[in-house]
Design a protein around this motif. Structure first.
Motif, short mmCIF file in Angstrom:
data_model
loop_
_atom_site.label_atom_id
_atom_site.label_comp_id
_atom_site.label_asym_id
_atom_site.label_seq_id
_atom_site.Cartn_x
_atom_site.Cartn_y
_atom_site.Cartn_z
N THR A 331 61.09 36.74 -61.44
CA THR A 331 61.69 35.41 -61.66
C THR A 331 63.17 35.46 -61.35
N SER A 332 63.66 34.39 -60.72
CA SER A 332 65.06 34.34 -60.29
C SER A 332 65.42 32.89 -60.01
N SER A 333 66.71 32.65 -59.89
CA SER A 333 67.18 31.32 -59.50
C SER A 333 67.14 31.13 -57.99
N ALA A 334 66.79 32.19 -57.26
CA ALA A 334 66.73 32.13 -55.80
C ALA A 334 65.49 31.36 -55.33
N ASN A 335 65.45 31.07 -54.03
CA ASN A 335 64.31 30.36 -53.48
C ASN A 335 63.04 31.18 -53.65
N PRO A 336 61.93 30.53 -53.99
CA PRO A 336 60.65 31.25 -54.14
C PRO A 336 60.25 31.94 -52.84
N ARG A 337 59.44 32.97 -52.98
CA ARG A 337 59.00 33.75 -51.83
C ARG A 337 57.70 34.46 -52.19
N LEU A 338 56.93 34.80 -51.17
CA LEU A 338 55.63 35.43 -51.38
C LEU A 338 55.45 36.58 -50.40
N ILE A 339 54.99 37.71 -50.90
CA ILE A 339 54.59 38.83 -50.05
C ILE A 339 53.16 39.19 -50.41
N MET A 340 52.33 39.34 -49.40
CA MET A 340 50.93 39.70 -49.60
C MET A 340 50.59 40.85 -48.66
N GLY A 341 49.86 41.84 -49.16
CA GLY A 341 49.53 42.98 -48.31
C GLY A 341 48.15 43.53 -48.59
N PHE A 342 47.59 44.21 -47.58
CA PHE A 342 46.27 44.82 -47.68
C PHE A 342 46.35 46.24 -47.13
N LYS A 343 45.84 47.19 -47.89
CA LYS A 343 45.84 48.58 -47.42
C LYS A 343 44.88 48.75 -46.24
N LYS A 344 45.25 49.66 -45.32
CA LYS A 344 44.47 49.89 -44.11
C LYS A 344 44.78 51.27 -43.55
N PRO A 345 43.93 51.79 -42.68
CA PRO A 345 44.22 53.09 -42.06
C PRO A 345 45.46 53.00 -41.17
N THR A 346 46.12 54.13 -41.00
CA THR A 346 47.32 54.18 -40.17
C THR A 346 46.98 54.69 -38.78
N ALA A 347 47.95 54.70 -37.90
CA ALA A 347 47.77 55.21 -36.54
C ALA A 347 47.45 56.70 -36.60
N PRO A 348 46.63 57.19 -35.67
CA PRO A 348 46.07 56.51 -34.51
C PRO A 348 44.65 55.97 -34.71
N ALA A 349 44.27 55.62 -35.94
CA ALA A 349 42.94 55.07 -36.19
C ALA A 349 42.75 53.79 -35.39
N ARG A 350 41.52 53.53 -34.99
CA ARG A 350 41.24 52.34 -34.19
C ARG A 350 41.62 51.07 -34.94
N GLU A 351 41.45 51.08 -36.27
CA GLU A 351 41.81 49.89 -37.05
C GLU A 351 43.27 49.51 -36.88
#
Length: 512
Positions: A331-351
């Motif tokens: 919570t803050s007096s600043a403008n609202p913001r949203l971050i959303m993330g999903f875990k996934k394999p890293t390089a060099p995986a095909r995904e």
């Protein structure tokens, strides 16, 4: 490959629309040359006897050279109670050597020892009598006098001056989760100056002005993070997504941890992680491979291989499987913001290649899905961008989206609209035209990254230091071209699910 290479843990924005359009035109006109593009053509790789890996590309377009040194040392190597060590060490590496940055090193070193002894005595007195005792005050005054005398022997910023006097530009350094990087661009005839300076600060570093520089870093954190709610939100997001792995800790470190760092620990960190076997050097410009190797062998070959410190050997805790949605609110007096993330394999995986394409489909320009839907059509957001591969590349990482709602738009409505686009990827195959557009955009971005000596040196050294093979680039576009619509649909269905989701919301605090 729009935001693949982090420099300091910050998420890098999209390329300018004009630049992207320019490169797209190049691709349309010269598609046959694009198909044959291999960014690793002409790269010479050599491993020195001490373990340093050297990459050289002869590129005599102008009489200049770009030089990158990357160390496999970063925030993932910080101990839990010593966060910020890798970043503070980066700062200290600019403080000079036994010959650079000093008027009289012997006198300076003598004063440093006297100051250290006085500080140790003061610490004992404070523990025994407190800071109001006459002895404590006398010791504090003595330390101030010795520090002032020592400062008169120090030549500040001498490394910077030496480079500038020989035409150097772009002297910089950055600390990320997995690497610390030092770079500079020079006239090609100043190559030996670079070798002399860099080997000197690897062989004979002097951590001058340690306490004042430590205070500078604490102030940097205050200005960059503590005074900026969007950065606080990102820290909260990563700390929520990674509860065990060091990706959940800030690169700058926590203020209390930084204040506890001392020269002895930083020296130990340096010797353990800035070893030759952890180094990659990239040299790109108006040079020949033979002259570069001769020079590097003469200078960097003198660095002796040293054993790793068992306590500081990289062994990051593996993040346990996520079994449910994680949410956090700031919570803050600043403008609202949203971050959303999903875990996934890293390089060099095909995904990872698939998610590069998804990133481009969602936020690759003004006609991308999220920008068109949230910013233009529904007028829900003033800004939205996606990043694949945050915050690092060595371990399982995240596909994330960050957005700021317009005034009057709730975070719930914004989040729902973003999730709708993820569902659309699951339910409806991407059209052939949209898929090809995303592939062309990725190709254009790669061309943009490799249009300068500095860009080439950065990319080559990055993948050599992280994945252990700069050749990842040679097949990158082939892998991208092999992705089909059903690959995207399958990846979206597997990873864009609630139990794999982490969300951090910056909510406006209610006024009483």
């Amino acid at each position: 490959m729009r935001k693949r290479i982090p420099s300091d843990g910050r998420w890098i924005g999209s390329i300018p629309l004009i630049a992207a359009t320019f490169f797209m035109l190049i691709l349309l006109v010269f598609s046959s040359q694009a198909d044959a593009f291999d960014p690793t053509t002409g790269v010479h790789k050599t491993i020195l006897p001490n373990g340093i890996r050297v990459l050289v590309m002869e590129r005599p377009i102008s009489p200049t050279v770009s030089l990158y040194i990357r160390h496999r040392a970063g925030a993932v190597d910080d101990l839990t109670s010593r966060t910020g060590a890798a970043h503070l060490l980066e700062h200290m590496m600019f403080k000079g050597t036994t010959t650079i940055g000093t008027v009289d090193y012997q006198a300076e070193e003598s004063l440093r020892r006297r100051i250290s002894e006085a500080r140790s005595t003061l610490k004992r007195v404070l523990e025994r009598e407190g800071d109001e005792s006459s002895e404590a005050k006398e010791l504090a005054e003595k330390i101030d006098r010795l520090e002032e005398e020592k400062r008169s022997l120090i030549v500040s910023n001498e490394i910077d001056r030496l480079y500038r006097e020989r035409g150097g530009v772009g002297l910089n350094a950055s600390t990320g989760y997995e690497l610390t990087t030092y770079m500079v661009n020079l006239p090609a005839n100043a190559l030996e100056l670079w070798a002399r300076i860099e080997v000197d600060r690897l062989m004979n570093p002097v951590f001058r002005e340690f306490f004042s520089e430590r205070d500078v870093v604490i102030e940097e954190r205050r200005q960059v993070v503590d005074s900026r709610t969007e950065r606080q939100l990102r820290e909260l997001f990563l700390g929520t997504a990674f509860i065990a792995h060091p990706y959940g800790r800030p690169i700058l470190g926590w203020s209390d941890d930084i204040a506890r760092l001392d020269i002895d620990y930083l020296t130990r960190f340096f010797h353990s992680l800035y070893r030759p076997a952890n180094m990659v050097i990239a040299v790109v410009g108006d040079v020949t491979n033979s002259e570069v190797l001769s020079l590097i062998n003469n200078y960097f070959g003198a660095l002796e291989p040293s054993p790793a410190d068992d306590l500081l050997t990289r062994s990051a805790t593996i993040e346990p499987p996520q079994r449910g949605e994680r949410r956090a609110v700031l919570t803050s007096s600043a403008n609202p913001r949203l971050i959303m993330g999903f875990k996934k394999p890293t390089a060099p995986a095909r995904e990872d290649y698939i998610f590069d394409i998804i990133e481009n489909i969602l936020t690759g320009g003004r006609s991308s899905r999220l920008y068109r839907s949230l910013v233009i059509e529904k007028e829900l957001a003033g800004d939205v961008f996606a990043v694949n591969g945050s915050p690092g590349i060595l371990y399982e990482n995240l596909f994330m989206v960050e957005a700021e709602p317009l005034d009057g738009v709730s975070l719930a409505d914004l989040e729902s609209a973003i999730l709708d686009e993820f569902e659309r990827l699951k339910q409806t195959p991407v059209s052939r035209r949209e898929l090809q557009k995303a592939k062309n955009g990725i190709r254009a971005d790669l061309y943009r990254m490799l249009d300068s000596n500095s860009g080439i040196a950065s990319v080559l050294s990055y993948f050599e230091a992280t994945l252990g093979d700069y050749g990842y680039l040679s097949t990158y576009l082939d892998h991208i071209d092999s992705i089909e619509a059903d690959d995207i649909q399958s990846a979206a269905a597997e990873y864009f699910v609630k139990k794999n989701r982490t969300a951090a919301l910056l909510e406006r605090e209610e006024t009483p």
